[in-house]
Enzyme design. Structure first.
Site, PDB file in Angstrom:
ATOM      1  N   ASP A   7     -14.943 -25.504  16.076  1.00 50.00           N
ATOM      2  CA  ASP A   7     -14.175 -26.372  16.946  1.00 50.00           C
ATOM      3  C   ASP A   7     -15.182 -27.310  17.612  1.00 50.00           C
ATOM      4  OD1 ASP A   7     -11.970 -27.213  18.730  1.00 50.00           O
ATOM      5  OD2 ASP A   7     -13.131 -26.133  20.244  1.00 50.00           O
ATOM      6  N   ARG A   8     -14.754 -28.519  17.960  1.00 50.37           N
ATOM      7  CA  ARG A   8     -15.685 -29.463  18.573  1.00 50.37           C
ATOM      8  C   ARG A   8     -15.775 -29.270  20.088  1.00 50.37           C
ATOM      9  NH1 ARG A   8     -14.419 -35.808  18.847  1.00 50.37           N
ATOM     10  NH2 ARG A   8     -13.642 -35.146  20.870  1.00 50.37           N
ATOM     11  N   ASP A   9     -14.684 -29.550  20.780  1.00 50.84           N
ATOM     12  CA  ASP A   9     -14.694 -29.595  22.244  1.00 50.84           C
ATOM     13  C   ASP A   9     -14.625 -28.199  22.853  1.00 50.84           C
ATOM     14  OD1 ASP A   9     -14.670 -32.424  22.102  1.00 50.84           O
ATOM     15  OD2 ASP A   9     -12.506 -32.381  21.791  1.00 50.84           O
ATOM     16  N   GLN A  51      -7.140 -33.434  18.050  1.00 52.85           N
ATOM     17  CA  GLN A  51      -7.371 -34.620  18.886  1.00 52.85           C
ATOM     18  C   GLN A  51      -6.024 -35.245  19.225  1.00 52.85           C
ATOM     19  OE1 GLN A  51     -10.286 -35.656  20.269  1.00 52.85           O
ATOM     20  NE2 GLN A  51     -11.143 -33.771  19.444  1.00 52.85           N
ATOM     21  N   SER A  52      -5.223 -34.508  20.000  1.00 50.82           N
ATOM     22  CA  SER A  52      -3.872 -34.970  20.339  1.00 50.82           C
ATOM     23  C   SER A  52      -3.877 -36.206  21.223  1.00 50.82           C
ATOM     24  CB  SER A  52      -3.076 -33.856  21.016  1.00 50.82           C
ATOM     25  OG  SER A  52      -3.610 -33.568  22.295  1.00 50.82           O
ATOM     26  N   LYS A  96      -4.212 -26.988  14.913  1.00 47.48           N
ATOM     27  CA  LYS A  96      -4.456 -25.580  15.212  1.00 47.48           C
ATOM     28  C   LYS A  96      -3.473 -25.116  16.291  1.00 47.48           C
ATOM     29  CE  LYS A  96      -8.736 -26.625  16.156  1.00 47.48           C
ATOM     30  NZ  LYS A  96     -10.115 -26.576  16.635  1.00 47.48           N
TER      31      LYS A  96
END
Length: 170
Positions: A7-9, A51-52, A96
């Site tokens: 996961d990025r953030d 990235q909503s 996700k």
């Protein structure tokens, strides 16, 4: 384990909600070293990131791409990137905890999801891994809920410990 998808953030970089500014990207402690160790061992690395903010009109795809480029500048190259720009109500197969990004990342790498692990900081990351048939490791942060920690198959205090639990890291 042939690939680790992160996961990025909140996992690779400190979470800045709806970040569209590359200058705000700050890697978590040890991220570069862990990624470099995986690369040196021949383990493929990738990113799977909701990235909503794009669907919500808070970010553009170009801003997300610019932030992702900055992540690579700081943490080195990734073998695959999967980004879901959809919102929670869009009923997509990629956001996700749906398995879509994990399945697509594995396919892009030419491997089965079962040969991948997903490392993330919230239950949605774990859910995507499990739904895709990949292994999952949760690295909790201040935003991780207790029930997410309790439900995770593996829980690690940091990235180094997470990849060690998978048998692929330092």
């Amino acid at each position: 384990m042939r690939a680790v998808l992160f996961d990025r953030d909140g996992t690779l970089v400190h979470d800045v909600p709806y970040n569209g500014d590359p200058e705000q990207v700050r890697p978590v402690d040890g991220a570069r070293e862990v990624l470099d160790a995986l690369r040196a061992r021949g383990v493929r690395v990738g990113v799977v990131s909701n990235q909503s903010g794009v669907a919500r009109g808070l970010l553009t795809s170009a801003q997300v791409d610019a932030v992702n480029r900055r992540v690579e500048d700081l943490l080195g190259p990734f073998d695959v990137w999967q980004v879901c720009p959809h919102g929670p109500d869009d009923a997509c197969v990629c956001r996700k905890p749906a398995p879509g990004m994990v399945v697509r990342a594995a396919a892009a790498l030419g491997i089965a999801p079962a040969e991948c692990a997903v490392v993330g900081d919230i239950g949605a990351d774990v859910g995507a891994a499990v739904a895709a048939g990949a292994r999952a490791v949760l690295v909790p942060t201040a935003v991780t809920r207790t029930e997410e920690v309790d439900a995770a198959p593996l829980v690690a205090p940091d990235l180094r410990a997470a990849v060690a639990m998978l048998g692929v890291g330092p």
